[in-house]
Scaffold this active site. Structure first.
Site, PDB file in Angstrom:
ATOM      1  N   LYS A  22       0.853  -1.201   0.000  1.00  0.00           N
ATOM      2  CA  LYS A  22       0.000   0.000   0.000  1.00  0.00           C
ATOM      3  C   LYS A  22       0.888   1.250   0.000  1.00  0.00           C
ATOM      4  CE  LYS A  22      -1.626   1.567   4.069  1.00  0.00           C
ATOM      5  NZ  LYS A  22      -1.273   2.957   4.365  1.00  0.00           N
ATOM      6  N   ASN A  23       1.909   1.241   0.865  1.00  0.00           N
ATOM      7  CA  ASN A  23       2.696   2.473   1.043  1.00  0.00           C
ATOM      8  C   ASN A  23       3.680   2.724  -0.087  1.00  0.00           C
ATOM      9  OD1 ASN A  23       1.235   2.879   3.307  1.00  0.00           O
ATOM     10  ND2 ASN A  23       2.828   2.253   4.740  1.00  0.00           N
ATOM     11  N   ARG A  92      -5.791  10.868   4.270  1.00  0.00           N
ATOM     12  CA  ARG A  92      -4.909  12.013   4.539  1.00  0.00           C
ATOM     13  C   ARG A  92      -3.573  11.873   3.807  1.00  0.00           C
ATOM     14  NH1 ARG A  92      -0.815  11.807   6.801  1.00  0.00           N
ATOM     15  NH2 ARG A  92      -0.653  14.027   7.233  1.00  0.00           N
ATOM     16  N   CYS A 116      -4.744  12.399  12.140  1.00  0.00           N
ATOM     17  CA  CYS A 116      -5.528  11.164  11.994  1.00  0.00           C
ATOM     18  C   CYS A 116      -5.467  10.434  13.337  1.00  0.00           C
ATOM     19  CB  CYS A 116      -4.977  10.316  10.864  1.00  0.00           C
ATOM     20  SG  CYS A 116      -3.505   9.417  11.321  1.00  0.00           S
ATOM     21  N   ARG A 121       0.160  14.348  12.582  1.00  0.00           N
ATOM     22  CA  ARG A 121       0.633  14.209  11.198  1.00  0.00           C
ATOM     23  C   ARG A 121       0.913  15.574  10.543  1.00  0.00           C
ATOM     24  NH1 ARG A 121      -0.974   8.936   9.674  1.00  0.00           N
ATOM     25  NH2 ARG A 121       0.696   8.922   8.151  1.00  0.00           N
ATOM     26  N   PRO A 122       1.745  16.412  11.164  1.00  0.00           N
ATOM     27  CA  PRO A 122       2.046  17.709  10.552  1.00  0.00           C
ATOM     28  C   PRO A 122       2.693  17.521   9.175  1.00  0.00           C
ATOM     29  CG  PRO A 122       3.627  17.219  12.283  1.00  0.00           C
ATOM     30  CD  PRO A 122       2.566  16.163  12.358  1.00  0.00           C
ATOM     31  N   ILE A 123       2.651  18.562   8.339  1.00  0.00           N
ATOM     32  CA  ILE A 123       3.275  18.460   7.011  1.00  0.00           C
ATOM     33  C   ILE A 123       4.298  19.578   6.809  1.00  0.00           C
ATOM     34  CG2 ILE A 123       1.329  17.256   5.910  1.00  0.00           C
ATOM     35  CD1 ILE A 123       0.522  19.997   4.696  1.00  0.00           C
ATOM     36  N   ASP A 124       4.841  20.087   7.908  1.00  0.00           N
ATOM     37  CA  ASP A 124       5.825  21.182   7.804  1.00  0.00           C
ATOM     38  C   ASP A 124       7.019  20.797   6.927  1.00  0.00           C
ATOM     39  OD1 ASP A 124       6.109  19.397  10.099  1.00  0.00           O
ATOM     40  OD2 ASP A 124       7.940  20.498  10.517  1.00  0.00           O
ATOM     41  N   LEU A 125       7.458  19.557   7.004  1.00  0.00           N
ATOM     42  CA  LEU A 125       8.623  19.141   6.199  1.00  0.00           C
ATOM     43  C   LEU A 125       8.261  19.059   4.715  1.00  0.00           C
ATOM     44  CD1 LEU A 125      10.051  16.382   8.573  1.00  0.00           C
ATOM     45  CD2 LEU A 125      10.818  18.761   8.335  1.00  0.00           C
ATOM     46  N   ASP A 306       4.808   0.600  11.806  1.00  0.00           N
ATOM     47  CA  ASP A 306       3.555  -0.025  11.358  1.00  0.00           C
ATOM     48  C   ASP A 306       3.415  -1.454  11.859  1.00  0.00           C
ATOM     49  OD1 ASP A 306       3.591   1.586   8.077  1.00  0.00           O
ATOM     50  OD2 ASP A 306       3.124   2.319  10.092  1.00  0.00           O
ATOM     51  N   ILE A 328       7.846   6.904  16.749  1.00  0.00           N
ATOM     52  CA  ILE A 328       7.517   7.618  15.507  1.00  0.00           C
ATOM     53  C   ILE A 328       6.235   8.432  15.623  1.00  0.00           C
ATOM     54  CG2 ILE A 328       7.107   7.377  13.016  1.00  0.00           C
ATOM     55  CD1 ILE A 328       9.963   6.589  13.858  1.00  0.00           C
ATOM     56  N   ARG A 398      -8.490  -0.423   4.790  1.00  0.00           N
ATOM     57  CA  ARG A 398      -7.602   0.522   4.094  1.00  0.00           C
ATOM     58  C   ARG A 398      -6.304  -0.144   3.670  1.00  0.00           C
ATOM     59  NH1 ARG A 398      -5.919   4.929   7.596  1.00  0.00           N
ATOM     60  NH2 ARG A 398      -4.540   5.118   5.810  1.00  0.00           N
TER      61      ARG A 398
HETATM   62  C1  EPZ Z   1       4.282   6.865   6.006  1.00  0.00           C
HETATM   63  O1  EPZ Z   1       3.543   7.894   6.642  1.00  0.00           O
HETATM   64  C2  EPZ Z   1       3.374   5.650   5.956  1.00  0.00           C
HETATM   65  N1  EPZ Z   1       2.186   5.967   5.173  1.00  0.00           N
HETATM   66  C3  EPZ Z   1       2.964   5.264   7.373  1.00  0.00           C
HETATM   67  O2  EPZ Z   1       2.184   4.073   7.272  1.00  0.00           O
HETATM   68  C4  EPZ Z   1       4.230   4.950   8.167  1.00  0.00           C
HETATM   69  O3  EPZ Z   1       3.863   4.659   9.508  1.00  0.00           O
HETATM   70  C5  EPZ Z   1       5.165   6.166   8.145  1.00  0.00           C
HETATM   71  O4  EPZ Z   1       5.459   6.532   6.775  1.00  0.00           O
HETATM   72  C6  EPZ Z   1       6.479   5.888   8.859  1.00  0.00           C
HETATM   73  O5  EPZ Z   1       7.109   4.798   8.280  1.00  0.00           O
HETATM   74  C7  EPZ Z   1       2.265   5.942   3.819  1.00  0.00           C
HETATM   75  O6  EPZ Z   1       3.314   5.697   3.255  1.00  0.00           O
HETATM   76  C8  EPZ Z   1       0.990   6.226   3.075  1.00  0.00           C
HETATM   77  P1  EPZ Z   1       6.417  10.232   8.141  1.00  0.00           P
HETATM   78  P2  EPZ Z   1       4.131   9.407   6.676  1.00  0.00           P
HETATM   79  O7  EPZ Z   1       6.259  11.487   7.369  1.00  0.00           O
HETATM   80  O8  EPZ Z   1       4.818   9.684   5.393  1.00  0.00           O
HETATM   81  C9  EPZ Z   1       6.524  13.454  11.592  1.00  0.00           C
HETATM   82  C10 EPZ Z   1       0.362   2.663   7.715  1.00  0.00           C
HETATM   83  O9  EPZ Z   1      -0.058   2.144   8.756  1.00  0.00           O
HETATM   84  N2  EPZ Z   1       6.420  14.449  10.511  1.00  0.00           N
HETATM   85  O10 EPZ Z   1       7.659   9.434   7.982  1.00  0.00           O
HETATM   86  O11 EPZ Z   1       3.042  10.302   7.096  1.00  0.00           O
HETATM   87  C11 EPZ Z   1       5.204  12.704  11.777  1.00  0.00           C
HETATM   88  O12 EPZ Z   1       4.323  13.432  12.615  1.00  0.00           O
HETATM   89  C12 EPZ Z   1       0.812   4.114   7.717  1.00  0.00           C
HETATM   90  O13 EPZ Z   1       0.464   2.077   6.609  1.00  0.00           O
HETATM   91  C13 EPZ Z   1       6.566  15.791  10.829  1.00  0.00           C
HETATM   92  O14 EPZ Z   1       6.768  16.173  11.977  1.00  0.00           O
HETATM   93  O15 EPZ Z   1       5.193   9.265   7.845  1.00  0.00           O
HETATM   94  C14 EPZ Z   1       5.636  11.422  12.413  1.00  0.00           C
HETATM   95  O16 EPZ Z   1       5.797  11.620  13.804  1.00  0.00           O
HETATM   96  C15 EPZ Z   1       0.618   4.785   9.064  1.00  0.00           C
HETATM   97  N3  EPZ Z   1       6.454  16.704   9.827  1.00  0.00           N
HETATM   98  C16 EPZ Z   1       7.006  11.162  11.784  1.00  0.00           C
HETATM   99  O17 EPZ Z   1       7.429  12.416  11.224  1.00  0.00           O
HETATM  100  C17 EPZ Z   1       6.225  16.335   8.532  1.00  0.00           C
HETATM  101  O18 EPZ Z   1       6.160  17.219   7.655  1.00  0.00           O
HETATM  102  C18 EPZ Z   1       6.987  10.106  10.680  1.00  0.00           C
HETATM  103  O19 EPZ Z   1       6.138  10.576   9.682  1.00  0.00           O
HETATM  104  C19 EPZ Z   1       6.085  14.966   8.236  1.00  0.00           C
HETATM  105  C20 EPZ Z   1       6.183  14.035   9.243  1.00  0.00           C
END
Ligand code: EPZ
Length: 429
Positions: A22-23, A92, A116, A121-125, A306, A328, A398
């Site tokens: 999926k990911n 999301r 969620c 799940r911030p998107i600042d990065l 995960d 995480i 999902r």
């Molecule tokens: C991906 O989510 C996966 N989803 C998640 O799988 C997985 O848990 C995660 O990567 C970590 O491996 C998909 O690929 C669709 P991150 P993502 O950005 O990209 C923080 C599942 O169960 N962060 O690596 O959202 C964030 O809050 C799902 O299949 C910021 O602070 O993960 C988190 O604490 C759940 N700012 C950490 O980083 C940002 O701009 C990891 O998030 C982005 C993230």
């Protein structure tokens, strides 16, 4: 609303072919919007998340045809650049379209994805990487309005955290930018490598995928290609644990054992015999599992967040006490109160859970709090004495394709039933 009804205590054994990731497929489907023409994606699982992604592609003007696990996307005449609120709320992780839409249309309007069940799940990065490439990002009233006043210009992007989604967006927005982009502290997950493999097949010039520094040399045009998505490593871990918690013997085909380098040793620590031959992983479980001393989630190649909830279910019935640390996401223990309803003995403090293994769990009515937490409750139901009803299974749909059919094929007594919408169930969207 539907639920799973599981009669526990049956040995899970047999062989199963694991679904595509999926990911991995979500960002690759988003990437097809960058490619002008007909892309063919194989091994695409049928999930509510992939269905949502296909809806977004159609909303952007692509034609999408699904033939079994093959999806054909023709983006030749696509001109869209907006993702409406309802589609963003459906999933999301649609935020990964941001880079692809900007890469092609030089503008994008999406609603802020919001948090969620597992965290804010911030998107600042993500937004930082867009701005580094010359994108104007205006955040107002829940909407992100982006445009490129001049042109997308390659630049250095240094992440404070190796975010998977932000790395994907940075790659998608920079593949057709002018000049070279260097992404430092990039995520190293196998899904990043698969996305870059797809894009390089389309003519992109990306090097370093899977390492902490990824270099993207901008190209003018991407050509459509055919690609087969990697196997889902988290779903693989989930089925292995189904065997482990029921004293079973499972063989999983079409897997990539290298992607589970932080997971397989823990199953062996729990007393399982794990053997790997080519793309098949076989697990033979002992009658009673040993405890796993510590499970600490980390970015790849560390233990995957995960897999934390499924492994918590395993720890519940192991001999002895184990510690689980979730580094995480800030609220990824919501399955624990539900496991306690089934007789588990777990104490939590912040991001630490101490699990004292018990002889057995007991069937109960439980509510799936999120995707992987829901899978953990199904695993607990497989080993529990009696009947377990898992509600709110839309979360599980999902990420787990044909979950009932596949578990039944390896010995589980599980069925999907319809139940009246029960307002006492936490209907978190
Ligand atoms: C991906 O989510 C996966 N989803 C998640 O799988 C997985 O848990 C995660 O990567 C970590 O491996 C998909 O690929 C669709 P991150 P993502 O950005 O990209 C923080 C599942 O169960 N962060 O690596 O959202 C964030 O809050 C799902 O299949 C910021 O602070 O993960 C988190 O604490 C759940 N700012 C950490 O980083 C940002 O701009 C990891 O998030 C982005 C993230």
């Amino acid at each position: 609303m539907s639920a799973f009804v599981i009669n526990g205590g049956r040995r899970i054994s047999g062989s199963l072919r694991v679904q595509g990731s999926k990911n991995s497929v979500l960002p690759i489907l988003a990437a097809t919007f960058l490619v002008c023409g007909k892309s063919i994606i194989h091994n695409c699982p049928t999930l509510s998340d992939t269905n949502s992604t296909i809806k977004i592609l159609k909303n952007l003007g692509c034609s999408v045809i699904r033939e079994g696990s093959t999806v054909i996307i023709d983006s030749s005449t696509a001109q869209g650049y907006e993702i409406p609120d309802d589609l963003m709320r459906e999933m999301r992780s649609s935020v990964v379209f941001l880079g692809a839409i900007i890469g092609r249309m030089k503008k994008a309007v999406i609603s802020s994805p919001g948090g969620c069940e597992i965290g804010l799940r911030p998107i600042d990065l993500h937004l930082y990487s867009m701005r580094q490439l010359g994108v104007n990002v205006n955040e107002d009233y829940g909407k992100l309005v982006c445009n490129v006043p001049e042109k997308l210009e390659g630049n250095r992007i240094t992440f404070s955290f190796p975010s998977v989604g932000a790395t994907e967006n940075a790659i998608l927005a920079s593949v057709t930018a002018k000049g070279t982009t260097v992404i430092v502290n990039a995520a190293r997950e196998p899904e990043i490598i698969d996305l870059c493999d797809f894009l390089n097949k389309c003519g992109a010039k990306i090097s370093g995928a899977g390492e902490t520094v990824i270099t993207v040399e901008g190209v003018e045009v991407l050509r459509p290609c055919e690609h087969s998505v990697i196997c889902d490593r988290i779903v693989t871990a989930t089925y292995l644990i189904a065997g482990a918690v029921t004293g079973g013997d499972v063989s999983l085909e079409n897997t990539n054992p290298v992607h589970l380098q932080a997971v397989l040793p823990l199953l062996e620590e729990a007393g399982c015999k794990v053997s790997v031959r080519c793309k098949t992983i076989r697990l033979k479980a002992p009658l009673r599992l040993n405890r796993i001393d510590k499970i600490i989630t980390q970015p790849y190649p560390g233990f995957p967040t995960d897999a934390q909830a499924p492994f918590t279910a395993l720890a519940c019935v192991a001999k002895g006490t184990g510690v689980i640390v979730e580094n995480i996401f800030e609220s990824r223990f919501k399955h624990i109160p539900e496991l306690i309803r089934m007789g588990a003995s777990i104490k939590t403090e912040g991001r630490v859970a101490v699990v004292e293994g018990v002889e057995r769990l007991y069937g109960a009515e439980v509510v799936s709090p999120d995707l992987r937490g829901g899978a953990a409750l199904v695993l607990a139901g497989l080993t529990a004495t009696g009947t377990t009803v898992v509600k709110n299974i839309k979360f599980i749909d999902r990420g787990y394709e044909d979950f009932v059919e596949k578990l039944t094929a390896i010995g589980a007594d599980i069925e999907r039933i319809n139940i009246p919408d029960d307002d006492s169930v936490n209907n978190v969207g």
